[in-house]
Design an enzyme around this catalytic site. Sequence first.
Site, short mmCIF file in Angstrom:
data_model
loop_
_atom_site.label_atom_id
_atom_site.label_comp_id
_atom_site.label_asym_id
_atom_site.label_seq_id
_atom_site.Cartn_x
_atom_site.Cartn_y
_atom_site.Cartn_z
N GLY A 181 0.84 -1.19 0.00
CA GLY A 181 0.00 0.00 0.00
C GLY A 181 0.87 1.23 0.00
O GLY A 181 0.74 2.11 0.86
N SER A 205 -3.57 1.26 -7.33
CA SER A 205 -3.98 2.47 -8.03
C SER A 205 -3.07 2.74 -9.23
O SER A 205 -1.85 2.80 -9.09
CB SER A 205 -3.93 3.67 -7.07
N CYS A 360 -14.27 13.32 9.39
CA CYS A 360 -13.25 12.40 9.90
C CYS A 360 -12.41 13.08 10.98
O CYS A 360 -12.04 12.44 11.98
CB CYS A 360 -12.36 11.92 8.76
#
Length: 391
Positions: A181, A205, A360
């Site tokens: 990641g 991605s 958030c």
Amino acid sequence: MERAEKGFQRSVWAAPLIKSGAREVVEEVFARIDVRLSGTRPWDIRVHNPYFYNRVLAGGSLALGESYMDGWWDCRALDQFFDRLLSAGLDRRVGKNWHVLWHVAKAKIINQQRKSNAGVIGKRHYDLGNRLFRQMLDRRMNYSCAHWDRAQTLDEAQENKLKLICRKIGLQPGMTLLDIGCGWGGFAKWAAQKYQARVLGLTVSREQAEYARRDCRDLDVTIERKDYRELSGQFDRIVSIGMMEHVGVKNYRAYLQVLRRCLKAGGLCLVQTIGGNTSVSTTDPWIDRYIFPNSMLPSARQIAAASERLLVLEDWHSFGPDYDKTLMAWHRNFTRNWDSLKAFYDERFYRMWTYYLLSCAGSFRSRRNQLWQIVFSKEGLRGGYHYDRTP
């Protein structure tokens, strides 16, 4: 309307019987967290569409977020609003609507984070455009919680985090390092430049992979676009920063099995993840639909159970309030640079992204969400685990 009010009466907080309409119901609920409709304080809300009240009573958190995106209400300080809402547990005290029930049922039946779905998060979030993230993040493009100890700026705080991780894993020149990641390659580049590590970075991605390859082209860094379950080989050190949130409870064990398989004897692995205070199998419906599809936050119990007889937990560091500061810094960058972004993203996206960042921030401020750095070894370190704690 009548059905929404009856459902609300059955499910909310053992309150006195509500005899008023939808507006009065919402007003009464918000009064309990000291939020006023049409108030003047930063955390008060101003409603622009009278159908807002029915919509929220019927649709819960998904409707709250979507109605904000649609411009039905505003708040000068969404972070403060959500801090109050979540600190009071308002979201837990309202009955579950059909969106939430479907979410839970789907999570129990389907492995939404299976390998065939691995690219969804890349396409729908991380591929929104490198232009957006360059304007929002620090200069090294780190899209995870910074460490703000003695830092004055976002760049300093993110550099603190990179240094801290390297100290925790005892990174040494020439070591092989796996970054699961890897995002835009910020940590991979740092490890290769500062420690002459040989780094393999993984992302699902396309945009991240292309950027990271360009940015690390003169270093001993390889960037591959693949799922963690496709990994082979062994490494001296492993890091996984902001990845476990996308793994899913059905796959925590398999994820940690990959870490064990790829970690050399005597090696160390660091996992940085957002965590939740309770064990769940879903995420908030609005976050799932608009921000991080198929994501969920692991609990301490879930991580510990998944790692049992696979890895030895050497260290657990919690610094969730630093994510509040990080998100607020990202929001400042996003709003400051909106003029250069608005040709590529519309006003609804602006409201959606603002809602995401500030809600958030409020969740970390209320301590509803946590941020953990967890260090694992393969068999346990003889003599114990130690690292240089000097900033």
